[in-house]
Design a protein around this motif. Structure first.
Motif, PDB file in Angstrom:
ATOM      1  N   MET A   1      55.903  45.055  31.829  1.00  0.00           N
ATOM      2  CA  MET A   1      54.681  44.477  31.336  1.00  0.00           C
ATOM      3  C   MET A   1      53.515  45.303  31.870  1.00  0.00           C
ATOM      4  N   SER A   2      52.620  45.637  30.979  1.00  0.00           N
ATOM      5  CA  SER A   2      51.433  46.354  31.423  1.00  0.00           C
ATOM      6  C   SER A   2      50.322  45.353  31.716  1.00  0.00           C
ATOM      7  N   ARG A   3      49.474  45.700  32.676  1.00  0.00           N
ATOM      8  CA  ARG A   3      48.356  44.834  33.073  1.00  0.00           C
ATOM      9  C   ARG A   3      47.180  45.725  33.458  1.00  0.00           C
ATOM     10  N   TYR A   4      46.042  45.488  32.816  1.00  0.00           N
ATOM     11  CA  TYR A   4      44.838  46.248  33.103  1.00  0.00           C
ATOM     12  C   TYR A   4      43.672  45.281  33.291  1.00  0.00           C
ATOM     13  N   THR A   5      42.820  45.571  34.240  1.00  0.00           N
ATOM     14  CA  THR A   5      41.662  44.722  34.505  1.00  0.00           C
ATOM     15  C   THR A   5      40.513  45.140  33.594  1.00  0.00           C
ATOM     16  N   ILE A   6      39.921  44.130  32.939  1.00  0.00           N
ATOM     17  CA  ILE A   6      38.774  44.352  32.065  1.00  0.00           C
ATOM     18  C   ILE A   6      37.762  43.239  32.305  1.00  0.00           C
ATOM     19  N   THR A   7      36.631  43.328  31.648  1.00  0.00           N
ATOM     20  CA  THR A   7      35.630  42.262  31.698  1.00  0.00           C
ATOM     21  C   THR A   7      35.652  41.499  30.386  1.00  0.00           C
ATOM     22  N   VAL A   8      35.720  40.180  30.503  1.00  0.00           N
ATOM     23  CA  VAL A   8      35.661  39.294  29.336  1.00  0.00           C
ATOM     24  C   VAL A   8      34.401  38.460  29.465  1.00  0.00           C
ATOM     25  N   THR A   9      33.682  38.313  28.357  1.00  0.00           N
ATOM     26  CA  THR A   9      32.504  37.447  28.334  1.00  0.00           C
ATOM     27  C   THR A   9      32.810  36.239  27.466  1.00  0.00           C
ATOM     28  N   GLY A  10      32.159  35.128  27.777  1.00  0.00           N
ATOM     29  CA  GLY A  10      32.379  33.917  27.007  1.00  0.00           C
ATOM     30  C   GLY A  10      31.142  33.050  26.956  1.00  0.00           C
ATOM     31  N   THR A  11      31.037  32.294  25.874  1.00  0.00           N
ATOM     32  CA  THR A  11      29.920  31.359  25.711  1.00  0.00           C
ATOM     33  C   THR A  11      30.437  29.968  25.365  1.00  0.00           C
ATOM     34  N   VAL A  12      31.615  29.636  25.840  1.00  0.00           N
ATOM     35  CA  VAL A  12      32.258  28.363  25.504  1.00  0.00           C
ATOM     36  C   VAL A  12      31.460  27.170  26.008  1.00  0.00           C
ATOM     37  N   THR A  13      30.893  27.240  27.174  1.00  0.00           N
ATOM     38  CA  THR A  13      30.169  26.114  27.765  1.00  0.00           C
ATOM     39  C   THR A  13      28.691  26.099  27.396  1.00  0.00           C
ATOM     40  N   GLY A  14      28.300  26.924  26.437  1.00  0.00           N
ATOM     41  CA  GLY A  14      26.913  26.997  26.036  1.00  0.00           C
ATOM     42  C   GLY A  14      26.103  27.997  26.834  1.00  0.00           C
ATOM     43  N   GLN A  15      26.670  28.517  27.886  1.00  0.00           N
ATOM     44  CA  GLN A  15      25.998  29.547  28.663  1.00  0.00           C
ATOM     45  C   GLN A  15      26.908  30.772  28.743  1.00  0.00           C
ATOM     46  N   VAL A  16      26.287  31.934  28.737  1.00  0.00           N
ATOM     47  CA  VAL A  16      27.056  33.172  28.790  1.00  0.00           C
ATOM     48  C   VAL A  16      27.582  33.366  30.206  1.00  0.00           C
TER      49      VAL A  16
ATOM     50  N   PRO B   1      56.411  43.220  26.842  1.00  0.00           N
ATOM     51  CA  PRO B   1      57.562  43.637  26.030  1.00  0.00           C
ATOM     52  C   PRO B   1      58.532  42.510  25.662  1.00  0.00           C
ATOM     53  N   PRO B   2      58.891  41.601  26.580  1.00  0.00           N
ATOM     54  CA  PRO B   2      59.829  40.553  26.167  1.00  0.00           C
ATOM     55  C   PRO B   2      59.289  39.672  25.037  1.00  0.00           C
ATOM     56  N   LEU B   3      57.993  39.396  25.043  1.00  0.00           N
ATOM     57  CA  LEU B   3      57.403  38.589  23.979  1.00  0.00           C
ATOM     58  C   LEU B   3      56.893  39.439  22.823  1.00  0.00           C
ATOM     59  N   ARG B   4      56.881  40.748  23.001  1.00  0.00           N
ATOM     60  CA  ARG B   4      56.418  41.676  21.967  1.00  0.00           C
ATOM     61  C   ARG B   4      55.025  41.306  21.467  1.00  0.00           C
ATOM     62  N   THR B   5      54.104  41.172  22.432  1.00  0.00           N
ATOM     63  CA  THR B   5      52.741  40.795  22.097  1.00  0.00           C
ATOM     64  C   THR B   5      51.751  41.342  23.110  1.00  0.00           C
ATOM     65  N   TYR B   6      50.539  41.576  22.644  1.00  0.00           N
ATOM     66  CA  TYR B   6      49.434  41.833  23.564  1.00  0.00           C
ATOM     67  C   TYR B   6      49.013  40.489  24.134  1.00  0.00           C
ATOM     68  N   PHE B   7      48.454  40.482  25.340  1.00  0.00           N
ATOM     69  CA  PHE B   7      47.997  39.233  25.940  1.00  0.00           C
ATOM     70  C   PHE B   7      46.664  39.440  26.639  1.00  0.00           C
ATOM     71  N   LEU B   8      45.972  38.324  26.873  1.00  0.00           N
ATOM     72  CA  LEU B   8      44.676  38.347  27.544  1.00  0.00           C
ATOM     73  C   LEU B   8      44.574  37.096  28.409  1.00  0.00           C
ATOM     74  N   GLN B   9      44.165  37.278  29.666  1.00  0.00           N
ATOM     75  CA  GLN B   9      43.959  36.157  30.587  1.00  0.00           C
ATOM     76  C   GLN B   9      42.590  36.326  31.244  1.00  0.00           C
ATOM     77  N   ALA B  10      41.811  35.222  31.272  1.00  0.00           N
ATOM     78  CA  ALA B  10      40.476  35.297  31.874  1.00  0.00           C
ATOM     79  C   ALA B  10      40.034  33.925  32.352  1.00  0.00           C
ATOM     80  N   PHE B  11      39.075  33.925  33.259  1.00  0.00           N
ATOM     81  CA  PHE B  11      38.444  32.722  33.804  1.00  0.00           C
ATOM     82  C   PHE B  11      39.458  31.761  34.426  1.00  0.00           C
ATOM     83  N   PRO B  12      40.044  32.145  35.570  1.00  0.00           N
ATOM     84  CA  PRO B  12      41.002  31.239  36.226  1.00  0.00           C
ATOM     85  C   PRO B  12      40.338  29.948  36.666  1.00  0.00           C
TER      86      PRO B  12
END
Length: 113
Positions: free
Chosen positions: A1-16, A28-39
């Motif tokens: 599995m590849s993992r790279y750190t990036i910056t994600v922005t969001g405005t879900v709560t009304g504020q950026v 690879p096992p799921l054959r998909t790109y993935f994204l995880q942010a805002f723990p």
């Protein structure tokens, strides 16, 4: 599995807001790109977690459109990182397909309910 750190922005709560420690990669096992942010502060589960099903996002553009539909964005990716992600997928596609009992179990587990 590849993992790279990036910056994600969001405005879900009304504020950026921004997560400079978000993770993008290819699973690879799921054959998909993935994204995880805002723990989450208490559970560590990300508020944004895309790419948890088999073949969920076969192209980076698909992943980006899904992120946008949830109120987040991660573009622009550097050309170097985008190329690494595409190479990760290409390398994984040369692996044999899952089959047998484990493959069937994972297919069943990843079906939408």
């Amino acid at each position: 599995m590849s993992r790279y750190t990036i910056t994600v922005t969001g405005t879900v709560t009304g504020q950026v807001r921004s997560d400079p420690d978000a993770v993008i990669g290819y699973d690879p096992p799921l054959r998909t790109y993935f994204l995880q942010a805002f723990p989450h502060e208490e559970t560590d589960e990300p508020a944004l977690w895309l790419g948890t099903r088999d073949h969920a996002f076969e192209a980076l553009e698909d992943l980006r459109h899904a992120a946008i539909s949830h109120g987040y964005d991660f573009m622009p990716l550097s050309p170097k990182l985008a190329a690494k992600l595409v190479d990760d997928k290409a390398a994984a596609s040369r692996r044999p397909e899952r089959d047998g009992i484990l493959g069937e179990l994972l297919k069943h587990r990843n079906q939408p309910k």
